[in-house]
Design a protein around this motif. Structure first.
Motif, PDB file in Angstrom:
ATOM      1  N   PHE A  78     137.723   0.501  68.114  1.00  0.00           N
ATOM      2  CA  PHE A  78     139.016  -0.233  67.752  1.00  0.00           C
ATOM      3  C   PHE A  78     138.395  -1.884  68.022  1.00  0.00           C
ATOM      4  O   PHE A  78     137.381  -2.037  68.676  1.00  0.00           O
ATOM      5  CB  PHE A  78     139.905  -0.175  68.973  1.00  0.00           C
ATOM      6  N   TRP A  79     139.020  -2.700  67.295  1.00  0.00           N
ATOM      7  CA  TRP A  79     138.624  -4.163  67.219  1.00  0.00           C
ATOM      8  C   TRP A  79     139.342  -4.682  68.344  1.00  0.00           C
ATOM      9  O   TRP A  79     140.674  -4.740  68.205  1.00  0.00           O
ATOM     10  CB  TRP A  79     138.601  -4.747  65.945  1.00  0.00           C
ATOM     11  N   LYS A 120     149.096   3.586  65.708  1.00  0.00           N
ATOM     12  CA  LYS A 120     148.331   2.102  65.951  1.00  0.00           C
ATOM     13  C   LYS A 120     148.025   1.797  67.182  1.00  0.00           C
ATOM     14  O   LYS A 120     148.430   2.629  68.187  1.00  0.00           O
ATOM     15  CB  LYS A 120     149.557   0.940  65.433  1.00  0.00           C
ATOM     16  N   ALA A 121     146.872   1.034  67.154  1.00  0.00           N
ATOM     17  CA  ALA A 121     146.368   0.793  68.526  1.00  0.00           C
ATOM     18  C   ALA A 121     147.167   0.492  69.508  1.00  0.00           C
ATOM     19  O   ALA A 121     147.253   0.490  70.841  1.00  0.00           O
ATOM     20  CB  ALA A 121     145.200  -0.322  68.384  1.00  0.00           C
ATOM     21  N   SER A 122     148.438  -0.419  69.148  1.00  0.00           N
ATOM     22  CA  SER A 122     149.256  -0.846  69.959  1.00  0.00           C
ATOM     23  C   SER A 122     150.267   0.048  70.624  1.00  0.00           C
ATOM     24  O   SER A 122     150.957  -0.123  71.590  1.00  0.00           O
ATOM     25  CB  SER A 122     149.929  -2.170  69.348  1.00  0.00           C
ATOM     26  N   ASP A 123     150.205   1.154  69.817  1.00  0.00           N
ATOM     27  CA  ASP A 123     151.156   2.233  70.201  1.00  0.00           C
ATOM     28  C   ASP A 123     150.481   3.005  71.272  1.00  0.00           C
ATOM     29  O   ASP A 123     151.107   3.853  72.008  1.00  0.00           O
ATOM     30  CB  ASP A 123     151.478   3.243  69.047  1.00  0.00           C
ATOM     31  N   ARG A 133     146.859  -5.513  74.389  1.00  0.00           N
ATOM     32  CA  ARG A 133     147.994  -5.977  73.341  1.00  0.00           C
ATOM     33  C   ARG A 133     147.605  -7.215  72.904  1.00  0.00           C
ATOM     34  O   ARG A 133     147.436  -7.700  71.545  1.00  0.00           O
ATOM     35  CB  ARG A 133     149.199  -5.943  73.709  1.00  0.00           C
ATOM     36  N   ALA A 134     147.087  -8.207  74.082  1.00  0.00           N
ATOM     37  CA  ALA A 134     146.628  -9.428  73.625  1.00  0.00           C
ATOM     38  C   ALA A 134     145.340  -9.535  72.891  1.00  0.00           C
ATOM     39  O   ALA A 134     145.312 -10.329  71.833  1.00  0.00           O
ATOM     40  CB  ALA A 134     146.706 -10.377  74.806  1.00  0.00           C
ATOM     41  N   LEU A 135     144.562  -8.709  73.106  1.00  0.00           N
ATOM     42  CA  LEU A 135     143.386  -8.684  72.427  1.00  0.00           C
ATOM     43  C   LEU A 135     143.130  -7.834  71.014  1.00  0.00           C
ATOM     44  O   LEU A 135     142.532  -8.173  69.960  1.00  0.00           O
ATOM     45  CB  LEU A 135     142.166  -8.104  73.389  1.00  0.00           C
ATOM     46  N   LEU A 136     144.331  -7.136  70.983  1.00  0.00           N
ATOM     47  CA  LEU A 136     144.430  -6.106  69.666  1.00  0.00           C
ATOM     48  C   LEU A 136     145.300  -7.034  68.573  1.00  0.00           C
ATOM     49  O   LEU A 136     145.160  -6.939  67.625  1.00  0.00           O
ATOM     50  CB  LEU A 136     145.058  -4.798  69.851  1.00  0.00           C
ATOM     51  N   GLN A 143     143.192  -3.915  61.616  1.00  0.00           N
ATOM     52  CA  GLN A 143     143.112  -2.883  62.646  1.00  0.00           C
ATOM     53  C   GLN A 143     142.966  -1.536  62.204  1.00  0.00           C
ATOM     54  O   GLN A 143     143.943  -1.046  61.407  1.00  0.00           O
ATOM     55  CB  GLN A 143     143.941  -3.366  63.909  1.00  0.00           C
ATOM     56  N   HIS A 144     142.117  -0.431  62.833  1.00  0.00           N
ATOM     57  CA  HIS A 144     142.285   0.609  62.518  1.00  0.00           C
ATOM     58  C   HIS A 144     143.394   1.315  63.045  1.00  0.00           C
ATOM     59  O   HIS A 144     143.913   1.200  64.117  1.00  0.00           O
ATOM     60  CB  HIS A 144     140.938   1.367  63.208  1.00  0.00           C
ATOM     61  N   VAL A 145     143.986   2.165  61.955  1.00  0.00           N
ATOM     62  CA  VAL A 145     145.117   2.940  62.206  1.00  0.00           C
ATOM     63  C   VAL A 145     144.693   4.425  62.620  1.00  0.00           C
ATOM     64  O   VAL A 145     143.996   5.051  61.687  1.00  0.00           O
ATOM     65  CB  VAL A 145     146.200   2.943  61.185  1.00  0.00           C
TER      66      VAL A 145
END
Length: 379
Positions: A78-79, A120-123, A133-136, A143-145
């Motif tokens: 993840f970035w 998603k990374a946020s999930d 979340r702030a950095l994603l 962003q990679h899914v």
């Protein structure tokens, strides 16, 4: 020189203050510089809903299902992007994430063998959710899914046969493995795993039974490198099956493979003549011995490992003889038994062991004796 010294040392208080202010401004600005980092996470399947281990992405599949992709044990990346200070603190905290597939998975409404979920990374549930979340968020659409695939977990019974065990390595010099005598502690095992992998394994077993392909790798290999005696090992499930999500009951299968001296093969040799020992009770006797084939057989014993049991060894150390004192005094002819003994064996204990484990016999049972006749001038 005075001018140079005055330039550096004049009004040192103000110069020092200016230097401190410059460093402070640089430090504050540097902290606000936006940077990004590509961070790897180890994928793990878990049945726990607690906090994940540092550096991992733990995925909790529903009951009866198994994570098939990404494969547990591999990495996803993840970035993260944001202020250097915040990103550094986030990375120093050893970030980790967890995903409970039950929240997005309708087991009752799933009739197929696989189910797919896009995540998603946020999930994900992060150890430091606010920072994550702030950095994603700044990465956005780039962003990679994660595309997660879950396979149904099924169970099959597999008849396990010795031919399915792969033997690796070679026994010690002068030894051989008896593959035809390999035995297993059980005749069947129970495998559990993703339905796709189970179906593939069943097909490979069927092809092998039809003689089309080699046997499938179900158990780990039996290693016999350098063995000088029977090899007995507990074999677990083959790594390729474990990596695909398979489990096995029982956890281990005990395999036993006999290893014997190559020199235990019977040695055939020919003797043109035999020795005579002692003297006949009365008169002279003539032996009627013709060249014949003899068989020497050495039984296995661990203390005989160093012996190169061959025809050359037999010719050098084995002697055939007849004992003339065994002749009856009144007979004119007699079938005298042929005996054998060992010569030139320096180690007395080894000689005694060889006498117990060595068997010598004629190829034809009728040739175990030699016809003796009394000399004509003695009749």
């Amino acid at each position: 020189m005075k001018r140079i010294r005055r330039f550096f040392l004049h009004d040192m208080g103000r110069k020092t203050l200016a230097l401190i202010l410059a460093c402070t401004v640089w430090w504050l600005v540097n902290k606000q510089i936006t940077v990004q980092a590509d961070v790897p996470f180890l994928v793990r399947e878990t049945q726990s809903t607690g906090l994940p281990e540092p550096g991992t992405l733990e995925i909790h599949p529903p009951d009866g299902w198994q994570l098939a992709s990404p494969t547990p044990g591999t990495e996803v990346r993840f970035w993260f992007k944001g202020a250097r200070s915040r990103l550094d603190q986030f990375l120093e905290s050893e970030p980790a994430a967890h995903f409970d597939a039950n929240t997005s998975f309708n087991v009752a409404g799933t009739s197929g063998q696989s189910n797919f979920i896009e995540v998603k990374a946020s999930d994900l549930r992060w150890r430091r959710p606010d920072d994550a979340r702030a950095l994603l968020a700044p990465v956005g659409s780039s962003q990679h899914v994660l595309n997660l695939r879950f396979d149904r977990r099924v169970e099959i019974k597999v008849d396990i046969q010795p031919e399915m065990v792969q033997v690796e390595g070679d026994p010690a010099d002068g030894h051989r493995e008896l593959l035809e005598h390999l035995t297993l502690s059980t005749s069947y095992i129970v495998l559990q795993g993703p339905s796709r992998k189970v179906d593939e394994l069943v097909q490979r077993i069927q092809l092998w039974q039809q003689g089309s392909t080699p046997p499938p790798s179900i158990l780990e290999a039996l290693k016999i490198e350098g063995a000088r005696g029977d090899v007995q090992h507990r074999l677990a499930l083959h790594p390729s099956q474990s990596q695909s999500g398979m489990t096995m009951t029982p956890e281990f299968v005990e395999a036993t493979l006999p290893v014997r001296l190559k020199s235990l093969e019977p040695v055939a040799f020919v003797r043109d003549q035999i020795q005579t020992l002692g003297s006949a009770p009365e008169g002279l006797w003539e032996p009627h011995y013709t060249a014949r084939t003899w068989i020497a057989e050495l039984s296995y014993h661990p203390d005989l490992v160093g012996i190169e049991f061959s025809e050359a060894w037999v010719q050098r150390h084995l002697r055939l003889f007849i004992s003339l004192p065994e002749l009856p005094a009144s007979a004119q002819e007699y079938d005298l038994p042929i005996h054998w003994t060992l010569v030139d064996i320096e180690d007395r204990k080894l000689e005694e062991l060889l006498l117990r484990t060595l068997r010598v016999r004629p190829e034809q049972d009728s040739e175990a004796k030699v016809r003796m006749t009394r000399a004509a001038n003695q009749q």
